[in-house]
Design an enzyme around this catalytic site. Sequence first.
Site, PDB file in Angstrom:
ATOM      1  N   HIS A   5     -78.032  98.622  87.433  1.00 42.20           N
ATOM      2  CA  HIS A   5     -78.168  99.658  86.405  1.00 42.20           C
ATOM      3  C   HIS A   5     -79.569  99.619  85.815  1.00 42.20           C
ATOM      4  O   HIS A   5     -80.006  98.596  85.310  1.00 42.20           O
ATOM      5  CB  HIS A   5     -77.125  99.470  85.307  1.00 42.20           C
ATOM      6  CG  HIS A   5     -75.768  99.953  85.709  1.00 42.20           C
ATOM      7  ND1 HIS A   5     -74.873 100.507  84.823  1.00 42.20           N
ATOM      8  CD2 HIS A   5     -75.162  99.986  86.921  1.00 42.20           C
ATOM      9  CE1 HIS A   5     -73.772 100.855  85.477  1.00 42.20           C
ATOM     10  NE2 HIS A   5     -73.914 100.538  86.747  1.00 42.20           N
TER      11      HIS A   5
ATOM     12  N   TYR B  88     -72.789 102.846  74.823  1.00 37.71           N
ATOM     13  CA  TYR B  88     -72.428 102.191  73.569  1.00 37.71           C
ATOM     14  C   TYR B  88     -72.404 103.297  72.508  1.00 37.71           C
ATOM     15  O   TYR B  88     -73.439 103.927  72.283  1.00 37.71           O
ATOM     16  CB  TYR B  88     -73.467 101.134  73.183  1.00 37.71           C
ATOM     17  CG  TYR B  88     -73.492  99.920  74.087  1.00 37.71           C
ATOM     18  CD1 TYR B  88     -74.180  99.926  75.302  1.00 37.71           C
ATOM     19  CD2 TYR B  88     -72.827  98.747  73.729  1.00 37.71           C
ATOM     20  CE1 TYR B  88     -74.207  98.816  76.126  1.00 37.71           C
ATOM     21  CE2 TYR B  88     -72.848  97.622  74.544  1.00 37.71           C
ATOM     22  CZ  TYR B  88     -73.536  97.660  75.742  1.00 37.71           C
ATOM     23  OH  TYR B  88     -73.553  96.545  76.555  1.00 37.71           O
TER      24      TYR B  88
ATOM     25  N   PRO C 216     -69.516  90.524  71.834  1.00 40.47           N
ATOM     26  CA  PRO C 216     -69.842  91.059  73.163  1.00 40.47           C
ATOM     27  C   PRO C 216     -70.798  92.251  73.174  1.00 40.47           C
ATOM     28  O   PRO C 216     -71.171  92.729  74.249  1.00 40.47           O
ATOM     29  CB  PRO C 216     -68.470  91.481  73.710  1.00 40.47           C
ATOM     30  CG  PRO C 216     -67.632  91.715  72.506  1.00 40.47           C
ATOM     31  CD  PRO C 216     -68.122  90.791  71.444  1.00 40.47           C
TER      32      PRO C 216
ATOM     33  N   LYS D 189     -74.083  89.369  76.203  1.00 43.12           N
ATOM     34  CA  LYS D 189     -74.854  88.134  76.356  1.00 43.12           C
ATOM     35  C   LYS D 189     -74.006  86.873  76.553  1.00 43.12           C
ATOM     36  O   LYS D 189     -74.544  85.787  76.779  1.00 43.12           O
ATOM     37  CB  LYS D 189     -75.762  87.930  75.126  1.00 43.12           C
ATOM     38  CG  LYS D 189     -76.918  88.910  75.067  1.00 43.12           C
ATOM     39  CD  LYS D 189     -77.995  88.573  76.097  1.00 43.12           C
ATOM     40  CE  LYS D 189     -78.946  89.714  76.353  1.00 43.12           C
ATOM     41  NZ  LYS D 189     -78.787  90.373  77.649  1.00 43.12           N
TER      42      LYS D 189
ATOM     43  N   TYR E  38     -81.950  93.220  76.463  1.00 39.91           N
ATOM     44  CA  TYR E  38     -80.756  93.583  77.239  1.00 39.91           C
ATOM     45  C   TYR E  38     -80.850  93.069  78.676  1.00 39.91           C
ATOM     46  O   TYR E  38     -79.873  92.557  79.226  1.00 39.91           O
ATOM     47  CB  TYR E  38     -80.542  95.103  77.213  1.00 39.91           C
ATOM     48  CG  TYR E  38     -79.141  95.492  77.612  1.00 39.91           C
ATOM     49  CD1 TYR E  38     -78.103  95.492  76.679  1.00 39.91           C
ATOM     50  CD2 TYR E  38     -78.830  95.832  78.926  1.00 39.91           C
ATOM     51  CE1 TYR E  38     -76.807  95.807  77.034  1.00 39.91           C
ATOM     52  CE2 TYR E  38     -77.539  96.161  79.302  1.00 39.91           C
ATOM     53  CZ  TYR E  38     -76.535  96.142  78.345  1.00 39.91           C
ATOM     54  OH  TYR E  38     -75.237  96.454  78.712  1.00 39.91           O
TER      55      TYR E  38
END
Length: 394
Positions: free
Chosen positions: A76, A205, A297, A301, A389
Amino acid sequence: MTSPQRTQVGIIGAGPSGLLLSQLLHLKGIETVVLEKRSREYVLGRIRAGVLEQGFVDLMREAQVSERMDAQGELHAGVEIAFGGGRHRIDLEGLTGGKTVMVYGQTELTKDLYEARDRLGGTVIHNAEDVTPHDIASDAPYLTYRRGDEILRVDCNFIIGCDGFHGVSRKSIPADRLKQFERIYPFGWLGVLSRTPPVSDELIYATHERGFALCSLRSRVLSRYYVQCPLDDSVDNWPDERFWEELKARLPGDTSEALVTGQSIEKSIAPLRSFVAEPMRWGQLFLAGDAAHIVPPTGAKGLNSAASDIYYLYHALNAHYQKGDDDGLNAYSGRALARVWKAQRFSWWMTNLLHRFPDSGDFDARMQRTDLEYLFSSKAAKASLAENYVGLPY
Ligand code: APR
Ligand code: PHB
């Protein structure tokens, strides 16, 4: 008691941390015994995280367990954040000079690690009860465990505690020498796995007045969705129809219209916690993964922080056995914790940015909105999110 088994490295816990370390050390000719409290079926029945940093992917390749991940996992190059009725993309690849993440389920990854341990004849002992570390402050530590009425003993040079948050290892460090840092968030995540095509190619998100939501996936035909829920909620309150309705209410209009719903195949509620224990070494006992730290979450990580511990430990143990060099072992706790705390910061920030806190007022709501508006107006802010990220360097 039967005569003790001898090994070089005794590992407690056959989750991803314990199995990966065992596999990596085996390839360097270092012997391990892994003691796991549960059955293999139980371990493989857990549905957990699904986003791997590049560093973790590289470690899986080094461990020679990447074949299925490389074939079936998805790279991704971006993630999206939905707020105020729109979707906004973070171009992970563009903002980090070409780095991406791999979407591949922890359950699959654990299965691959088990198969690799089987193939090489690794020793993983399941249903090991009452696992106990002994003499960890000496240079001759050992483990005992029980199987039925029989008490068995494993002598080793080092004990590695990979036994998760509720394990026995961390509790073996004298309480007055262990400093624990914790934040418990006033909500949980209700997760649903469904055999439906994901609503988007990339993760979304979403933050909304009704609360946080996440659209994730395991493959092109398997989706993983979450909604923020009260801490004391129960899955019994969430028949599928209610879940889909709530998820749709938190997503932008066009996204909820595109969402394909279906029967859930797994549904569970997880609390959100930030936790770090210091130090991560006591004598010959080393903690790794969830045994030493937990993140909420929101930044994906958890598994990745476990992987960085394993990276440091693997190299440190290898230097010890190959060269008699103990610098890596001596530096382990400090080195691992420095990276752990950065992952903690990122996870805490993402959690605060995207969730609705029950006791927050108008000021907090404006701060969240301003934080998001700033994020999407500043390349530097987006680059900061992106570099965290995809994972900070080991
Ligand atoms: N004795 C032996 N084994 C134990 C004991 C014990 N006393 N207590 C726990 N275990 C086992 C658990 O059954 C589990 O299989 O240790 C294992 C720990 O595995 P995980 O909880 O998966 O922890 P870890 O391997 O560090 O994985 C990192 O990252 O995404 C997050 O929480 C997620 O599991 C994930 C973690
Ligand atoms: C998941 O797919 O389970 C997942 C993905 C990203 C997260 C958390 C969980 O941040």
